[in-house]
Each structure stands twice: as C-alpha cells, then as structure tokens.
Design an enzyme around this catalytic site. Structure first.
Site, PDB file in Angstrom:
ATOM      1  N   GLY A  23      16.584  28.484  27.916  1.00  0.00           N
ATOM      2  CA  GLY A  23      15.816  29.728  27.870  1.00  0.00           C
ATOM      3  C   GLY A  23      16.555  30.873  28.533  1.00  0.00           C
ATOM      4  N   GLY A  60      11.529  25.042  25.137  1.00  0.00           N
ATOM      5  CA  GLY A  60      12.522  24.062  25.550  1.00  0.00           C
ATOM      6  C   GLY A  60      12.826  24.182  27.020  1.00  0.00           C
ATOM      7  CB  SER A  61      15.623  22.954  29.037  1.00  0.00           C
ATOM      8  OG  SER A  61      16.759  23.676  28.625  1.00  0.00           O
ATOM      9  CB  THR A  62      14.172  26.513  32.835  1.00  0.00           C
ATOM     10  OG1 THR A  62      12.752  26.335  32.854  1.00  0.00           O
ATOM     11  CG2 THR A  62      14.507  27.768  33.605  1.00  0.00           C
ATOM     12  CB  CYS A  91       6.877  22.000  29.069  1.00  0.00           C
ATOM     13  SG  CYS A  91       5.669  22.648  27.938  1.00  0.00           S
ATOM     14  CD  GLU A 137      10.378  20.229  32.664  1.00  0.00           C
ATOM     15  OE1 GLU A 137      11.398  20.850  32.335  1.00  0.00           O
ATOM     16  OE2 GLU A 137       9.286  20.369  32.088  1.00  0.00           O
ATOM     17  CE  LYS A 158      18.190  23.905  16.821  1.00  0.00           C
ATOM     18  NZ  LYS A 158      18.147  22.443  16.916  1.00  0.00           N
ATOM     19  CD  GLU A 204       4.994  29.311  26.001  1.00  0.00           C
ATOM     20  OE1 GLU A 204       4.881  28.757  27.109  1.00  0.00           O
ATOM     21  OE2 GLU A 204       4.253  30.238  25.620  1.00  0.00           O
TER      22      GLU A 204
END
Lengths: 512, 293
Positions: A240, A235-237, A291, A388, A183, A257
């Site tokens: 995740g 993507g973002s933490t 990132c 971030e 996706k 990641e």
C-alpha cells in the site's frame, strides 16, 4: 468413532466444469496473455487445478484501453437505471451459481466450504444487490447534485477473500459509472474467471469489466498506467505504501485497505459464552487470513485464566482438514510462502518468551497447514503483538482498567478494527469513542455487510468500502456547496481543469 | 510634532504561546513596493516539531469537546476578528499593496468563512455519518471523527489573500476536532501573526492552532515525514520549490511512508466546502448486537 467425530461430508468438485487453462478477460472475451503461464494449485492437496495466464504490461495496456473505450462509448452514457439492472442481473447469477462458486473458491483458496457457502458467496451476491440499487440514486450519495464517475478504475485484490474482494471493488465502481480493470491475487485467480463467465451470461457490455491475472509486476503495471483515474488496493501495508508513492503527484484517486492488528477487548462482565465464540471467530475465521482479525486479545486480568481455559477447550473441538468437507472449521493456509511467514513469526514469539499452546490437530501429509495457536504471557513489545501474522495465531495480553485497555489497543500503527466484549452499554460506548479503529464490533466480531462502511485509520489505509461511503470513493462532486459570496477572492474550482477525464502524470510519480 | 511609532515584533504561535524561533532566525517582510515592514520569525525544524507536540497534546481536549462547544469557539474567532478589522485591513493593505476596499473585502470574507464553518461543527457528522441497515440483529452506526494532527501549508503568494487563504485552510481542519500546524504565506505573514493574537485571546485552547512563519519549502518536508502527523493539507504547496528543486510531489511521497491522508494543492484560495471538512475525518463504524426478544 469417537465422540464429536463425524463421518466426512465432502462437497464434490465434480460440479465444477473447469478448463485446463484460463487466459485473461479483456473487452468481453477470454484471450491469451503474452506472459508465461503459471499453475494455480489447491493448497490443501498441492494438486494443480488449472493454469493461468500472466498478463504483461502490454496486456494491461490493452485492458485499460478496452475499459476506457467502454467508459466513453457505453457505460458513462448509459442511464443509471440500466447500469443498476446489469448489477441486479449479476447478483442473481451469482446466487444461481452459488454452489459452484463456493466449491471453486474452497478448492482454490483452501478455506472451508462452510465459510465460502455461508459467508463469502452470499455476501458477494449481497454486495451486487446493494450497489445495484445505488446506480440510479447517485444524487443521494452525499456529494450534492450530479456527482460524476471518475473514469477507469484499476483494482488490485488479495488472496484471502478472492471473490468477495472482487465484489467489494467491482460493484460500487460500476454502480457509480466507472469501468474496471481488476487484478486478482496470483494464487487465487480461479473464481475471478468464473465470475467473468457470469459477466458474459449477464451480457454486460464488452470492456466494462476486464480481468488481468499475474503476479506483483502485473499489478504494478496496472496501478501505474497513465490512463487510469482511480486506484483501489486491498493488501499489505508495505505494498500500500508503495502504491501511495506511485500515485503521488498524479490526479488518480486512491483507496487503500491495508493491514491490521486488531485488539479484541474482553471485560470481566462479558457474556462469556458469546465472547469465547467471538474470540474464535475473530482470529480463526478463514485461518486468520483476515486483515481485521482480532489477533491481539486483551483480557481483563481477573478473568484471564478462565478465558484461556475455555478457549483451549473450544479450540480442541475445531476440525482442521479437507476444505471441501462440510464439517471442516479450519482449512489450509493459502500458500507455502504464507505458511513460512506464519511459522517464522510464531517461532519469534516463542523465542521472545511468550508461552505457546497449539491445538492438537492431525496435520495432513500434503498441503499447507497450521494448527490454531495461542500465545499467552505476551507483552506489547513482542513482535507477535506488533506485526501482522495473517494466520491462525492469537496473542493474549491482559489489562486491569478500561484506560489501560484503550492505551494497549491503540498502541499500534494500524487502526482497522477492534472488538469489545462487555454487558455494560455505557462503558462500551465510552470505549468506542476512544478507540482509533475504523470498525468496532461490540459483543460480536468479523461482521460484514454491504450497507456498512469498512476501512481503517492510520497505516491501515485510506477510505472506506461498503455503504454510501464506499460509493463516494468512486464519485466526484460536481459542484461547490458554499455560498458564492464566500469566494470573493477565490479562484475558479480546481477541477475545472480536469474537464478531460484523463489523469495527469507528473514527472516523479513513478520514479520512486 | 509627529509621534514615533511602536512597531510590532512578529513571532511564532505554538501551544498557545508566542515563542521566537528557537533557531533565532528571522527574515524580512517587505511591502508590495519593496519597503521594509517587519522581521518575522523563520521557523526551524525544531519549531515544527515543537508545534506537532503541542498539536498532539491538544487533540484529546479539542476532539473531546462537544460539537456545539467547538462551533461556539469557532464563532468566537469571527467575533474577535470583526472587532479587530482595522488592524487586519491595515496590515493587508501594506503587505499586499491592495486598496482599502480590497483589503476590507478580504477581511469580511475571512470572517464569514469562520462563521460558515462554525455552523458545520454540530452538523457535519449528521450529513457525513449514517445508520446502516445491515442484515441481522445488529445496531450499526457510522460516524465521522477527526483524524488527529494535520500539517497544512496556506496558499502562498495569492494576490489579496494572505488572511483569507490561511483561514480557508485552518477552519475546515479544526471544525471537526483536528488540531493543526499551519505554515503561513511566506511573503505576507503579518495577518497570520495577528490572527494568532486573535486566537490567543479567543476561547481556542492552546495547541489547537499552531502558526509557523518562514519558508514553507523548508518546513513542510519535516512535517510531511513526521510520524506523529496524521494528515497533510498541501493546499498552498503548488508553487513550492525547495532548495534542492523538490516540489509538492516530494511531500506527498514523504507522506506515503506513514500513509498520511493528503489533500492535493489547489490554485489560489480554496472555496469553503463540506468536502474540505470530510477530507480530514475518519469514519468509525460501530456494530453492536441486539438481543433476540
């Protein structure tokens, strides 16, 4: 025309042959989705490029079933060398259509054509070439003889490097013998659709790669689907973390990641010209939507003023504007939402007392733009040093001793990357040992290569992509390597129970 | 006239010292037949946190030791264990109700497992790391290194496995330079305490291996949620049921909050494997420019 001003040298979108509407790519065919249709726009002009289908949970299920069928009937039975040949074909087709892909990527993402043309697309081809060669050499991947594919891989990728992230995910998965449902991010689905055309040209067996488009819930339906064996997310933490919870208690393997807040450490003996270029590349490459961007600059105190002066001079020469112009250095921010987030965090930085400097750039009337910005007098407690920002914003901190640099560099829950600038090799190597980061660039920054593992420590995620390590993320060892005598009292290997390749879902996995 | 025996007082092992639980709690350890054997310390949340502090403090020295040195230290554990075989055989026999031959076989295997992992200390990085042939003028190397503090639960209630299960969990974690807080088999903790005594007199620095006895179902949720723990080894957590009915899945859910690396439970005792070492390492890739000549 003033000094350093060039006439515009735009690439024309007319080389693209886009459809007005794109559906999903399932089982080798473009099909309509069952959800609403949404527009994908050019962030530089806010003009609509095409409309994109939104996949429902039902569409995701159809795609996963197609992938399972392709895995069972075709892909897992095919010889490694034939799988490799398909990947080689894809790599070649990407090269052949490189210009078209670069233009489409710039149009859809807002990143400068200079970067899509020279970085993104060549790396996409390189990724397929690299993993193509692994397909018939899996026994050398470091997992012992006869490593096995995992099955169906569910992959969710971000908007900052749409096509490159797709390559990072698909190439190793297919080389290892898995099939894929991927996706793309909601705002950057376009090049995935062009890639689907390439798969058709390559005559890749139907169902081996399926592409579903849509927002977050589409991705959630995919990663929580009962019949996927592997989940890979970039993507973002925060997302995740959510995925780690959703996968908990299942047999699904997971690669994440996630975010970063990389320290870029500059010593007083650094090769200064290169360091300035490296700092600029570290944080302003791809509008800072990276990132592993070097968003925290740690400068040795005695060269702080010199570095900042030179940095400001250099940033003043960067050209912001039309992403399709070959002279453009800084393109558009990918979405209005991301622009808002960058603005909010930058304002926070100012309110907390850091000193703001912004390059003098003309902001176009339409589109989403943020001029390169530097914050000095930043302390480790400031939000702009901790969170971030994911935009062209650099926070500058100082240090006196290597020990202080290490402490400050490691003072973050992230651990994706770091940079070191010094002429002294022995100091560089000693520092590298102490840094908690998965990738360390010394006297360079933001280098990527398919042969090189990439990934983070701590809350920057699990696992590595790229290289032999990235291949192993899609494989399972088939045997044990200790002598049998050492297992006198042990029970049979746990994976004996995993003979059927379907993952087991336990009660709580999706509940939370 | 028979001699009155001197029974041992069993305690925790934290930071190289043998404290009682700060909570003052103990629990009864009984033989397979149900006879009283000893009172073991029942570790509390504070004990678990103290153990994490000790483990964190030990990371720098242990991970910073040379691989050759770590291999020597781990082999030394095997040597000391060999010297005290009789004690372990005796304890295993009484607490697990197995024959002397079975207990002996377990101790032998446990010693051999230490030896097997000791040999990996200065080799795993060669096998799990590599030089990467990247395009361009760069020197590029990927090296595995320890992830930090690992919280582990030893296999629980495995017939003839209280020592071997524990060793099979600890050895692969520490061989790369991680430190560990491990919860021993709740029902058969005697060999865990005795192993602590072996460790205390070996060359393993205090804090590298911390041993907690008590209820794994009670202790593990604290460790799984602890922000200063880098990885979670749930090898023996498959049979855990907490007071509120939680299971190992809840531990994994708690670990997700800080994105800890998690090794899922296995049935019985894990067989030694390189994979168990690489499960607790991070790969660090270093790029350096090469000058153009």
């Amino acid at each position: 025309m003033a000094f350093l001003e060039y006439a515009a040298a735009p690439e024309s979108p007319s080389i693209l042959n886009l459809k007005a509407q794109y559906g999903l790519f399932i089982d080798g065919e473009f099909v309509d989705g069952h959800g609403d249709v949404f527009d994908t726009i050019s962030p530089a002009t806010e003009e609509v490029i095409a409309s994109i289908a939104q996949a429902t949970a039902g569409d995701v299920d159809t795609a996963v079933r197609a992938a399972r069928r392709a895995y069972e009937t075709v892909w897992s039975r095919m010889s490694g060398s034939d799988r490799g040949k398909y990947l080689f074909r894809i790599a070649r087709l990407v090269q052949e259509r490189a210009r078209e892909l670069a233009v489409a990527e710039s149009l859809d993402n807002g990143k400068p054509i200079r970067e899509t043309r020279d970085v993104d697309v060549p790396l996409v081809a390189a990724w397929f070439f690299y993993y193509a060669g692994w397909a018939d050499k899996l026994e050398h991947a470091g997992l012992g003889p006869n490593p096995r594919a995992l099955g169906v891989a569910a992959q969710v990728i971000p908007w900052n490097f749409p096509l490159l992230m797709l390559a990072w995910k698909i190439a190793p998965a297919l080389a290892a013998g898995n099939t894929v449902v991927i996706k793309p991010a909601e705002t950057t689905s376009l090049t995935a659709m062009l890639f689907a055309e390439i798969l058709q040209q390559a005559d890749l067996p139907a169902g081996v790669v399926n592409i579903v488009t849509g927002p977050g819930p589409t991705g959630q339906a995919l990663v929580t689907h009962d019949d996927v064996n592997k989940v890979a997310f970039t993507g973002s933490t925060n997302v995740g973390r959510m995925i780690a919870r959703q996968v908990a208690g299942t047999q699904k393997r997971l690669t994440l990641e996630l975010g970063g807040k990389a320290a870029n450490i500059v010593f007083d003996d650094a090769p200064m010209d290169q360091a300035i270029e490296g700092i600029v590349n570290g944080i302003f490459f791809n509008q800072g939507h990276v990132c592993c961007a070097g968003s925290r600059l740690l400068v040795q105190e005695n060269v702080h003023d010199e570095v900042i002066d030179r940095l400001k001079a250099r940033l003043s020469t960067l050209r912001m504007g039309d992403p399709l112009d070959k002279n453009t250095d800084i393109g558009a921010i990918n979405s209005a939402a991301q622009l808002e987030r960058i603005r909010t965090l930058s304002d926070t930085g100012e309110n907390e007392g850091a000193e703001r400097w912004t390059a003098d750039c003309r902001i176009p009337d339409k589109g989403f733009w943020f001029a390169p910005t530097i914050f000095t007098k930043v302390s480790a407690a400031h939000a702009i040093a901790r969170e971030e920002i994911f935009g062209p914003v650099l926070s500058v901190l100082t240090f006196r001793t290597p020990a202080e640099a290490i402490t400050k560099a490691n003072n973050t829950p992230y651990g994706l990357s770091a940079g070191i600038w010094t002429e002294k090799g022995s100091r560089m190597l000693a520092l590298v040992d102490q840094l908690k980061a998965g990738v360390v660039w010394a006297n360079t920054f933001n280098r990527f290569d398919p042969a090189s593992p990439f990934g983070g420590y701590k809350e920057s995620g699990y696992g590595r992509e790229g290289g032999r390590h990235g291949l192993a993320a899609y494989l399972e060892a088939s045997g044990w390597d200790a002598p049998a005598a050492l297992s006198a009292a042990s029970t049979p290997p746990a994976d004996a129970k995993r003979a059927t390749r379907k993952p087991k879902q336990t009660r709580k996995a999706v509940a939370k | 006239m028979s001699r009155l025996t001197v029974p041992k007082t069993y305690k925790l092992y934290i930071g190289g010292k043998f404290p009682r639980s700060e909570s003052g709690r103990t629990y009864e350890v009984v033989s397979a037949k149900g006879d009283f054997l000893a009172n073991a310390a029942k570790a509390s949340r504070k004990d678990a946190r103290d153990a994490v502090v000790a483990a964190r403090a030990a990371v720098c020295g242990w991970a910073g030791a040379t691989a050759y040195n770590r291999g020597q230290v781990i082999y030394r554990i095997a040597e000391l264990l060999e010297g005290r075989r009789a004690q372990f055989v005796d304890e295993i026999q009484s607490s697990e109700g197995v024959t002397a031959a079975q207990a002996s076989a377990q101790v032998d295997t446990a010693i051999d497992v230490w030896v097997w992992y000791a040999g990996w200390a200065d080799k795993y990085a060669q096998v799990a790391g590599n030089a990467n042939p990247v395009s361009g003028p760069y020197f590029n190397l990927s090296v595995p290194e320890p992830t930090g503090v690992v919280a582990a639960v030893a296999p629980q209630g495995v017939a003839s496995g209280s020592l071997l299960g524990l060793v099979s969990v600890i050895a692969p974690i520490v061989v790369s330079g991680n430190t560990v807080v491990v919860v021993a088999d709740e029902a058969a903790p005697l060999s865990a305490i005795s192993l602590s005594e072996v460790l205390a007199t070996s060359d393993v620095p205090g804090g590298v291996i911390n041993m907690l006895t008590g209820s794994a179902a009670e202790i593990m949720p604290w460790l799984a949620a602890h922000a200063d723990v880098n990885a979670l080894d749930l090898t023996g957590a498959g049979s855990l049921e907490g007071a509120k009915g939680e299971s190992w899945v809840d531990l994994q859910l708690a670990a997700a909050e800080t994105l800890k690396r998690v090794v899922a439970p296995v049935a019985g005792i894990p067989r030694p494997a390189l994979e168990r070492i690489t499960a607790f390492v991070e790969t660090k890739t270093v790029w350096h420019t090469k000058s153009m000549l």
